[in-house]
Design an enzyme around this catalytic site. Structure first.
Site, mmCIF file in Angstrom:
data_model
loop_
_atom_site.group_PDB
_atom_site.id
_atom_site.type_symbol
_atom_site.label_atom_id
_atom_site.label_comp_id
_atom_site.label_asym_id
_atom_site.label_seq_id
_atom_site.Cartn_x
_atom_site.Cartn_y
_atom_site.Cartn_z
ATOM 1 N N ASP A 218 0.811 -1.226 0.000
ATOM 2 C CA ASP A 218 0.000 0.000 0.000
ATOM 3 C C ASP A 218 0.845 1.276 0.000
ATOM 4 O OD1 ASP A 218 -2.000 -1.889 0.332
ATOM 5 O OD2 ASP A 218 -2.319 -1.445 2.457
ATOM 6 N N GLU B 269 -11.751 1.595 -1.818
ATOM 7 C CA GLU B 269 -10.958 2.011 -0.654
ATOM 8 C C GLU B 269 -9.726 2.759 -1.115
ATOM 9 O OE1 GLU B 269 -10.136 -1.797 1.179
ATOM 10 O OE2 GLU B 269 -8.395 -2.126 -0.082
#
Ligand code: NAG
Ligand code: NAG
Ligand code: NAG
Length: 276
Positions: free
Chosen positions: A37, A204
């Protein structure tokens, strides 16, 4: 493969402006090991340097900060979570679960770095929003400023109107946004549902960027793992309505034989030449 091309192009350009090194090939991954991420930002006033941070889940020290001038050679320079007293709850999370520090966003503004992220406790199931502890860290590296947001993956955006906004993901269903004061953590309601995604599971990891009068919303969708994809939407209004990019997904390994799989959370920044 697109990433490789973009990074290679950026690295070549940078090497001619900010480094004597002539780079024609390099090895991926540029940062190996456990660095999911990524959120990265380019800071011209700090010697044209790129900085990234990553989800660190249950590990301590957490939120590693890496720096690079050529996007190829990266150095661990700091951990934003370096003192257990910053976040005592991190030590008491359930082991073996995907709890802990989720999807941080790293940004630099007026001489300061900001990280917005979530301490997630997945043992508090269901609609118990105390499982999401959202907070802000500023360099070099402060006590967290906690703020109220019943979701995950918060990301800051500074608009031309002088206000700061926070965009995050709610219940794996939608992207919500509100004005925020990053110094006090006060969220000025109401939270607005600005995008439900393109129809894939779990929109998201949102980031908002502005270019030529358009607000670009980059999100991960597809519900993590191999189905993960990066999708864009855009609007002329920060609070929408947003429309999906017909070219989505802009980045994914899904249904490909690409070496990189499960690619979803993305971030974009310019380099010294204004290239993305
Ligand atoms: C960089 O390396 C490539 C490949 O070896 C070479 O063709 C090119 O001339 C070099 N450029 C500079 C500025 O040295
Ligand atoms: C949510 O979790 C917190 C912390 O464990 C607990 O104190 C609270 O009672 C829970 N709330 C609900 C509605 O279950
Ligand atoms: C998202 O879906 C909900 C539930 O169907 C709907 O009420 C809402 O208007 C949608 N939001 C957007 C921005 O389309």
């Amino acid at each position: 493969m697109k990433v490789t091309t973009v990074l290679a192009a950026a690295a070549t350009l940078l090497s001619s402006t900010s480094s004597a090194q002539n780079v024609s090939t390099y090895n991926n991954p540029v940062i190996s090991g456990f660095h999911p991420d990524p959120s990265c930002t380019f800071v011209p006033e700090l010697d044209n340097t790129f900085f990234c941070t990553f989800s660190s889940f249950l590990t301590f020290p957490g939120l590693p900060i890496y720096a690079s001038r050529d996007l190829i050679n990266w150095k661990l320079i700091s951990n934003a979570l370096h003192n257990p007293d910053q976040l005592p709850a991190l030590a008491f999370l359930p082991r073996g679960a995907t709890s802990g520090i989720y999807a941080p966003t790293l940004r630099y503004r007026d001489g300061k770095f900001y990280i917005l992220t979530t301490l997630a406790n997945q043992a508090l199931y269901g609609e118990n929003y105390t499982r999401w502890d959202n907070f802000i860290l500023t360099s070099g590296w402060s006590e967290p400023v906690h703020f109220d947001f019943p979701g995950i993956d918060p990301s800051p955006f500074w608009d031309d109107d002088g206000k700061t906004y926070m965009t995050g993901s709610i219940d794996g269903k939608a992207i919500w946004q509100a004005e925020i004061d990053l110094e006090t953590g006060e969220v000025f309601g109401p939270l607005v549902d600005i995008w439900n995604g393109t129809g894939l599971p779990s929109p998201e990891a949102p980031h908002v960027y502005k270019k030529d009068g358009w607000y670009y919303l980059l999100t991960a969708e597809g519900g993590i793992r191999e189905r993960h994809r990066s999708n864009f939407a855009r609007s002329t209004n920060l609070f929408g309505p947003y429309e999906g990019d017909p070219a989505n997904p802009v980045l994914s390994g899904y249904l490909s034989h690409d070496y990189f799989q499960a690619v979803g959370h993305s971030d974009i920044s310019t380099d010294a030449l204004g290239q993305y």
